[in-house]
Design a protein around this motif. Structure first.
Motif, mmCIF file in Angstrom:
data_model
loop_
_atom_site.group_PDB
_atom_site.id
_atom_site.type_symbol
_atom_site.label_atom_id
_atom_site.label_comp_id
_atom_site.label_asym_id
_atom_site.label_seq_id
_atom_site.Cartn_x
_atom_site.Cartn_y
_atom_site.Cartn_z
ATOM 1 N N MET A 1 0.845 -1.170 0.000
ATOM 2 C CA MET A 1 0.000 0.000 0.000
ATOM 3 C C MET A 1 0.894 1.238 0.000
ATOM 4 O O MET A 1 1.863 1.293 0.749
ATOM 5 C CB MET A 1 -0.883 -0.046 1.248
ATOM 6 N N PRO A 2 0.574 2.236 -0.818
ATOM 7 C CA PRO A 2 1.405 3.456 -0.862
ATOM 8 C C PRO A 2 1.405 4.168 0.486
ATOM 9 O O PRO A 2 0.396 4.180 1.198
ATOM 10 C CB PRO A 2 0.717 4.315 -1.927
ATOM 11 N N PRO A 3 2.538 4.772 0.857
ATOM 12 C CA PRO A 3 2.638 5.426 2.169
ATOM 13 C C PRO A 3 1.590 6.511 2.404
ATOM 14 O O PRO A 3 1.076 6.649 3.509
ATOM 15 C CB PRO A 3 4.041 6.012 2.177
ATOM 16 N N TRP A 4 1.249 7.280 1.369
ATOM 17 C CA TRP A 4 0.251 8.332 1.570
ATOM 18 C C TRP A 4 -1.122 7.738 1.857
ATOM 19 O O TRP A 4 -1.872 8.271 2.671
ATOM 20 C CB TRP A 4 0.169 9.250 0.348
ATOM 21 N N PHE A 5 -1.465 6.638 1.191
ATOM 22 C CA PHE A 5 -2.750 5.985 1.445
ATOM 23 C C PHE A 5 -2.798 5.425 2.864
ATOM 24 O O PHE A 5 -3.811 5.545 3.554
ATOM 25 C CB PHE A 5 -2.992 4.877 0.414
ATOM 26 N N THR A 6 -1.702 4.825 3.290
ATOM 27 C CA THR A 6 -1.632 4.311 4.662
ATOM 28 C C THR A 6 -1.780 5.443 5.667
ATOM 29 O O THR A 6 -2.485 5.309 6.670
ATOM 30 C CB THR A 6 -0.288 3.580 4.886
ATOM 31 N N PHE A 7 -1.127 6.560 5.392
ATOM 32 C CA PHE A 7 -1.225 7.720 6.276
ATOM 33 C C PHE A 7 -2.679 8.166 6.426
ATOM 34 O O PHE A 7 -3.173 8.356 7.538
ATOM 35 C CB PHE A 7 -0.366 8.867 5.723
ATOM 36 N N TRP A 8 -3.381 8.318 5.310
ATOM 37 C CA TRP A 8 -4.767 8.785 5.379
ATOM 38 C C TRP A 8 -5.690 7.718 5.971
ATOM 39 O O TRP A 8 -6.710 8.043 6.578
ATOM 40 C CB TRP A 8 -5.250 9.259 4.019
ATOM 41 N N THR A 9 -5.342 6.457 5.842
ATOM 42 C CA THR A 9 -6.120 5.400 6.494
ATOM 43 C C THR A 9 -6.003 5.520 8.010
ATOM 44 O O THR A 9 -7.001 5.405 8.730
ATOM 45 C CB THR A 9 -5.646 4.014 6.027
ATOM 46 N N HIS A 10 -4.788 5.745 8.502
ATOM 47 C CA HIS A 10 -4.599 5.942 9.942
ATOM 48 C C HIS A 10 -5.358 7.184 10.424
ATOM 49 O O HIS A 10 -5.997 7.154 11.480
ATOM 50 C CB HIS A 10 -3.125 6.079 10.297
#
Length: 110
Positions: A1-10
């Motif tokens: 998963m791309p880091p930005w997507f993971t960030f917004w998921t958190h």
């Protein structure tokens, strides 16, 4: 998963889960009379979980951020590394909120 997507998921996990957890805990603690044992244990667990998540985030920031500061932020991949560091720092809080939501929903059904 791309880091930005993971960030917004958190971010979404914390933003949407926290109000629900607060509502469920406050409704448990707002009952008149002496609290049942489950409510007392939940209030103590709440404090310990926050302290544990803060400690885990501090460990992540201390172990990962200091080398990044010493290496400098002028590199092209510095932004991506910063997002990955933010993901690692937010992970304990995100996990705690998700676990609280699941546990409190289950407790409410009983």
């Amino acid at each position: 998963m791309p880091p930005w997507f993971t960030f917004w998921t958190h971010v979404a996990d914390i933003a949407f889960g926290t109000p629900e957890v607060m509502h469920r805990r406050l409704s448990m603690m707002g009952q008149p009379g002496p609290w049942p044992l489950a409510t007392v244990l939940e209030s103590q667990r709440m404090v310990w979980e926050k302290a544990l998540a803060a400690w885990q985030t501090g460990v992540v920031l201390c172990t990962a951020a200091w080398p990044a500061l010493w290496l400098g932020a002028a590199r092209p991949q510095a932004t991506l590394e910063a997002v990955r560091l933010a993901n690692r720092a937010m992970l304990p809080y995100s996990r705690a909120v998700n676990a609280n939501v699941r546990r409190l929903r289950k407790a409410r059904r009983r």
